[in-house]
Design a protein around this motif. Structure first.
Motif, mmCIF file in Angstrom:
data_model
loop_
_atom_site.group_PDB
_atom_site.id
_atom_site.type_symbol
_atom_site.label_atom_id
_atom_site.label_comp_id
_atom_site.label_asym_id
_atom_site.label_seq_id
_atom_site.Cartn_x
_atom_site.Cartn_y
_atom_site.Cartn_z
ATOM 1 N N GLU A 1 9.107 -1.786 -1.260
ATOM 2 C CA GLU A 1 8.741 -1.470 -1.312
ATOM 3 C C GLU A 1 8.878 -1.210 -2.809
ATOM 4 O O GLU A 1 7.935 -1.318 -3.517
ATOM 5 C CB GLU A 1 7.524 -1.193 -1.065
ATOM 6 N N SER A 2 9.484 0.157 -2.808
ATOM 7 C CA SER A 2 9.601 1.509 -3.999
ATOM 8 C C SER A 2 10.599 0.213 -5.129
ATOM 9 O O SER A 2 9.747 0.185 -6.085
ATOM 10 C CB SER A 2 10.387 2.069 -3.419
ATOM 11 N N PRO B 1 8.520 5.734 -2.843
ATOM 12 C CA PRO B 1 7.565 5.715 -4.202
ATOM 13 C C PRO B 1 7.179 6.008 -5.046
ATOM 14 O O PRO B 1 6.488 6.469 -6.099
ATOM 15 C CB PRO B 1 6.228 5.696 -2.535
ATOM 16 N N LEU B 2 7.479 8.289 -4.366
ATOM 17 C CA LEU B 2 6.938 8.817 -4.863
ATOM 18 C C LEU B 2 7.906 8.618 -6.968
ATOM 19 O O LEU B 2 7.753 9.686 -7.868
ATOM 20 C CB LEU B 2 8.333 10.334 -4.323
ATOM 21 N N LEU C 1 8.914 -2.694 -6.974
ATOM 22 C CA LEU C 1 7.689 -2.303 -7.609
ATOM 23 C C LEU C 1 8.486 -1.537 -8.885
ATOM 24 O O LEU C 1 7.865 -1.633 -9.721
ATOM 25 C CB LEU C 1 6.995 -0.698 -6.763
ATOM 26 N N GLY D 1 2.041 6.188 -2.989
ATOM 27 C CA GLY D 1 2.399 6.723 -3.226
ATOM 28 C C GLY D 1 3.699 6.529 -4.527
ATOM 29 O O GLY D 1 3.891 7.660 -5.145
ATOM 30 N N ALA D 2 3.120 5.718 -5.115
ATOM 31 C CA ALA D 2 3.257 5.544 -6.338
ATOM 32 C C ALA D 2 2.251 6.751 -7.616
ATOM 33 O O ALA D 2 2.827 7.405 -9.300
ATOM 34 C CB ALA D 2 3.822 4.386 -7.092
ATOM 35 N N THR E 1 9.476 6.837 -7.648
ATOM 36 C CA THR E 1 8.612 5.009 -8.678
ATOM 37 C C THR E 1 7.772 5.328 -9.586
ATOM 38 O O THR E 1 7.406 5.199 -9.957
ATOM 39 C CB THR E 1 8.455 3.957 -8.078
ATOM 40 N N GLY E 2 6.528 6.360 -8.834
ATOM 41 C CA GLY E 2 5.989 6.711 -9.878
ATOM 42 C C GLY E 2 6.048 8.370 -10.519
ATOM 43 O O GLY E 2 5.343 8.032 -11.697
ATOM 44 N N ASP F 1 1.372 7.884 5.835
ATOM 45 C CA ASP F 1 2.297 8.498 5.061
ATOM 46 C C ASP F 1 2.536 9.280 4.202
ATOM 47 O O ASP F 1 2.683 10.544 3.926
ATOM 48 C CB ASP F 1 3.845 7.261 5.766
ATOM 49 N N GLN F 2 2.346 8.038 3.078
ATOM 50 C CA GLN F 2 1.552 9.100 1.888
ATOM 51 C C GLN F 2 0.735 9.486 1.170
ATOM 52 O O GLN F 2 1.453 10.932 0.921
ATOM 53 C CB GLN F 2 2.028 7.660 0.515
ATOM 54 N N ASN G 1 1.637 13.510 4.245
ATOM 55 C CA ASN G 1 2.829 13.407 3.911
ATOM 56 C C ASN G 1 3.268 14.429 3.227
ATOM 57 O O ASN G 1 3.994 14.879 2.767
ATOM 58 C CB ASN G 1 3.777 12.941 4.420
ATOM 59 N N ASN G 2 3.001 13.319 2.081
ATOM 60 C CA ASN G 2 3.230 13.915 1.005
ATOM 61 C C ASN G 2 1.518 14.112 -0.520
ATOM 62 O O ASN G 2 1.601 15.761 -0.679
ATOM 63 C CB ASN G 2 3.823 12.815 0.162
ATOM 64 N N VAL H 1 -7.411 16.643 7.011
ATOM 65 C CA VAL H 1 -5.799 16.828 6.488
ATOM 66 C C VAL H 1 -6.316 18.022 5.745
ATOM 67 O O VAL H 1 -7.045 17.463 4.642
ATOM 68 C CB VAL H 1 -5.612 15.326 5.781
ATOM 69 N N PHE I 1 11.852 22.556 -3.836
ATOM 70 C CA PHE I 1 11.542 22.170 -5.401
ATOM 71 C C PHE I 1 11.260 22.893 -6.484
ATOM 72 O O PHE I 1 11.596 24.531 -5.980
ATOM 73 C CB PHE I 1 9.888 22.294 -4.465
ATOM 74 N N LEU J 1 2.719 17.963 -0.532
ATOM 75 C CA LEU J 1 3.182 19.373 -2.006
ATOM 76 C C LEU J 1 2.901 20.121 -2.256
ATOM 77 O O LEU J 1 3.563 21.681 -2.659
ATOM 78 C CB LEU J 1 3.243 17.915 -2.521
ATOM 79 N N GLU K 1 0.949 -1.359 0.082
ATOM 80 C CA GLU K 1 0.218 0.468 0.014
ATOM 81 C C GLU K 1 0.430 0.824 -0.162
ATOM 82 O O GLU K 1 0.552 2.358 -0.311
ATOM 83 C CB GLU K 1 -0.825 0.164 1.531
ATOM 84 N N LEU K 2 1.918 1.217 0.811
ATOM 85 C CA LEU K 2 2.712 2.488 0.822
ATOM 86 C C LEU K 2 3.002 2.898 -0.491
ATOM 87 O O LEU K 2 3.714 4.036 -0.917
ATOM 88 C CB LEU K 2 3.792 2.024 1.801
ATOM 89 N N ALA K 3 3.754 1.637 -0.970
ATOM 90 C CA ALA K 3 4.879 2.074 -2.714
ATOM 91 C C ALA K 3 3.418 2.962 -3.379
ATOM 92 O O ALA K 3 4.014 3.362 -3.648
ATOM 93 C CB ALA K 3 5.026 1.719 -2.739
ATOM 94 N N PHE K 4 2.643 2.206 -3.422
ATOM 95 C CA PHE K 4 1.359 2.080 -4.706
ATOM 96 C C PHE K 4 0.574 3.215 -4.734
ATOM 97 O O PHE K 4 0.435 3.613 -5.455
ATOM 98 C CB PHE K 4 0.772 0.621 -5.350
ATOM 99 N N ILE L 1 10.521 13.009 5.273
ATOM 100 C CA ILE L 1 10.074 11.555 5.842
ATOM 101 C C ILE L 1 11.071 10.616 5.416
ATOM 102 O O ILE L 1 11.288 10.256 4.386
ATOM 103 C CB ILE L 1 8.619 11.341 5.885
#
Lengths: 327, 330
Positions: B164-165, B130-131, B168, A66-67, B133-134, A93-94, A97-98, A141, B112, A102, A61-64, B124
């Motif tokens: 995870e990244s 992950p960012l 992926l 975030g992706a 990767t996306g 977190d993603q 925090n992101n 949030v 940025f 952003l 979940e965190l990676a996808f 963080i």
């Protein structure tokens, strides 16, 4: 046009439209592809749109998530499906925090045009790790928009404006709604992601709710009507930003309000709505505010205990009658 | 370590070698000024200095093209400067002024710049992976043939986000190069005290990524490795991992009393400092005189002074616009 459909099918059609309309749109999540979606929202999409646009993800979940944020930053319009809100905590977190920060941290240079969908809510005896309602947390949030489609029209209509929005939008689908049957009214073509909706007009009390609780609340309003009490039912639809105008306008007419929320009472979205009414509509009130929320317990497995933990129609009816001095 | 500078020849064109040296000196002088300004209370918040590690950002980022993307950490002043974000805009950001590269909203940890595809500035640990990767996924789906460079420390490799990244990125064959800045300490915790497997390349290899381990104090070695990695990613569309072995000469942040490492260890690493290293080699090759170096240094100091003047002269954002840039303007 008014053929029978389901909430699931309405969502599915909305996704199909989005995928056909914009090559930047793609769907990713656990089992969205070959399996057809854990709630079958994307059934057949893998075959129709291919593996690039209907992406099965690992249990990450965190990676996808975030992706998805990164892909939105990079010019795509991703729809990320998280199987349930409970699992979304692995990606908190993603999201917080992101996705939510952003635009702000970059001084407005970056947009995250991302939709994250997830199932929420209890009612299927899935116990304490598959039944919770954390949409109120996300509604806390700044930077996020939070939607809760409760009707077929909203299931059909809210995705397009969510995808068109330049900011991250979270869509919460109550697990008990997927099989709901009915007819689309045509309203869905004009669905917005800004306003609450008065689902039943009334004069004596405002019942303010959203998502899966809408239908329990409408049932309660019907029972109350049979007992001579005229309740107005407001479907919030959008949990952030809250449409306080519709809430306050209703309370100024009915002078009483009960908030029905499947989140736990302590620190809930219901608490936020009550405070808003207390701050802005205090002199309109003829009675103390009331809440019907989930009891302060992790959702238990046995049906009778799960039912007892959740907001239910009889509790809503009893709360309103007590408020009107009729209990 | 012997303390003797390895005077390996610089196997790069002279102009490029001087460019790398200039970039490193610019970062060093910029950050020395930041430390002073922090002491004076003109820069607040957290300030994480890159001093000692300059060769990594400089050597790696000079291997990228303008269409490539960069995701960095909260220790990213050097990356932003090398990428071409102006010293003025970075210094103004440190001051919190609205002329800053993030319009003052981010500060030191959140630089940025959309124009140079510089995506921060992530504070963080592991959150940028992950960012990145996306971003690579978006570039791939849009057939942009760009590479995303993702910088992170070895501390991030203990995070789930790393594993995870990489999984992926490898699974989906995404054009991202993972640049690990191994400075041996995750804040104050040494690698061997936090990781059961201290061979970082082995971790990346577990996800089928090609992995290189490089002397991160040698900007020439960094640049050569980065060029190999970036070119491979560009050619194959698949991810790559590079570990740069480096060392932070200053404390983790301005609040760090450095109780966890020996002063002698720091002094030993300083003998291998990246600027010292390259300068010595260029002088032996007669590609650089002391006078040349002084010219480069003077120009770097002038750039920093101008940036400070710019930041000081820049206006504060009015409080009235406090809540802007939370959502897109309607």
């Amino acid at each position: 046009m008014n053929a029978k459909t389901t909430y699931r099918e309405a969502l599915r059609e909305a996704h199909r439209d989005a995928l056909l309309a914009d090559p930047r749109v793609f769907l990713m999540g656990e089992d969205v592809g070959k399996y057809g979606g854990s709630y079958a929202v994307s059934k057949g999409f893998f075959e129709e749109f291919g593996a690039d646009r209907i992406r099965d993800t690992p249990l990450s979940e965190l990676a996808f998530v975030g992706a998805g944020i990164g892909a939105a930053l990079g010019g795509m319009r991703p729809i990320v499906e998280v199987m349930t809100v409970n699992f979304s905590l692995l990606a908190l977190d993603q999201i917080v925090n992101n996705a939510a920060t952003l635009r702000h941290m970059s001084g407005g240079q970056f947009s995250i045009p991302l939709v994250i969908r997830m199932t929420t809510g209890a009612g299927r005896q899935l116990a304490a790790q598959h039944s919770h309602s954390f949409e109120g947390w996300y509604a806390h949030v700044p930077g996020l928009k939070v939607l809760a489609p409760a009707t077929l029209d909203d299931a059909r209509g809210m995705l397009a404006p969510a995808l068109a929005d330049p900011d991250p939008v979270l869509i919460f689908e109550h697990a008990l709604l997927y099989n709901m049957e009915g007819e689309l009214t045509g309203y869905w073509k004009h669905a917005d992601i800004r306003k609450a909706s008065v689902r039943r007009a009334g004069t004596q009390v405002s019942l303010i709710t959203y998502g899966g609780s809408l239908w329990k609340t409408l049932d309660a309003a019907q029972e109350l009507a049979a007992q001579g009490i005229d309740a107005e039912v407001i479907d919030l639809r959008v949990l952030r930003p809250l449409d306080t105008e519709t809430i306050l306008s209703s309370v100024s007419k009915t002078h009483r309000a009960v908030v029905i929320d499947e989140g736990w009472k302590t620190g809930s979205l219901a608490a936020e709505i009550c405070t808003c009414i207390a701050e802005e509509g205090f002199y309109d009130l003829d009675a103390p505010l009331a809440r019907v929320c989930t009891e302060e317990v992790p959702i238990p497995y046995p049906k009778h205990l799960e039912d007892a933990a959740l907001p239910q129609t009889p509790k809503i009816v009893a709360t309103v009658k007590r408020m009107l001095g009729q209990s | 370590m012997s303390g003797v500078i390895p005077l390996k020849p610089v196997n790069l064109p002279r102009e490029l070698a001087l460019k790398l040296l200039t970039d490193m000196v610019r970062i060093r002088r910029f950050e020395e000024a930041c430390a002073r300004l922090y002491g004076d209370g003109r820069i607040r918040g957290f300030l994480h200095l890159y001093i000692g590690e300059e060769a990594v950002a400089v050597g790696a980022i000079r291997a990228l093209t303008p269409q490539d993307a960069i995701v960095a950490t909260y220790r990213e002043h050097g990356h932003a400067l090398t990428r071409g974000v102006s010293a003025n805009a970075i210094m103004a950001e440190m001051f919190g002024k609205q002329t800053g590269c993030s319009h003052g909203r981010g500060g030191s940890m959140h630089l940025f710049d959309a124009a140079t595809r510089f995506y921060g500035g992530n504070a963080i640990v592991g959150g940028g992976l992950p960012l990145a990767t996306g971003l690579a996924l978006a570039d791939k789906l849009q057939q942009k043939h760009a590479v995303t460079a993702c910088f992170f420390g070895e501390g991030a490799m203990a995070e789930g986000a790393f594993h995870e990244s990489l999984n992926l990125a490898a699974l989906w064959q995404l054009p991202v190069v993972f640049f690990c800045e191994n400075n041996l300490y995750a804040m104050g915790t040494a690698l061997a005290r936090s990781e059961s497997q201290t061979d970082l390349c082995a971790k990346a290899a577990a996800y089928q990524l090609p992995a290189l381990r490089v002397d991160g104090m040698d900007v020439v070695a960094v640049h050569e490795a980065a060029r190999t990695a970036v070119q491979t990613v560009r050619d194959t569309g698949k991810p790559y991992f590079v570990e740069f072995q480096t060392y932070r000469f200053r404390a983790h942040s301005m609040f760090d009393a450095e109780l966890y490492r020996d002063k002698a260890e720091v002094e030993e690493w300083k003998k291998h400092g990246p600027i010292h290293n390259l300068t010595g080699r260029l002088k032996v090759m007669a590609w650089l005189t002391e006078e040349d170096f002084q010219t480069i240094d003077a120009e770097a100091l002038r750039e920093v002074d101008a940036a400070i003047a710019f930041a000081e002269a820049s206006p504060w954002e009015p409080v009235e616009t406090l809540t802007r840039d939370v959502y897109a303007a309607p």
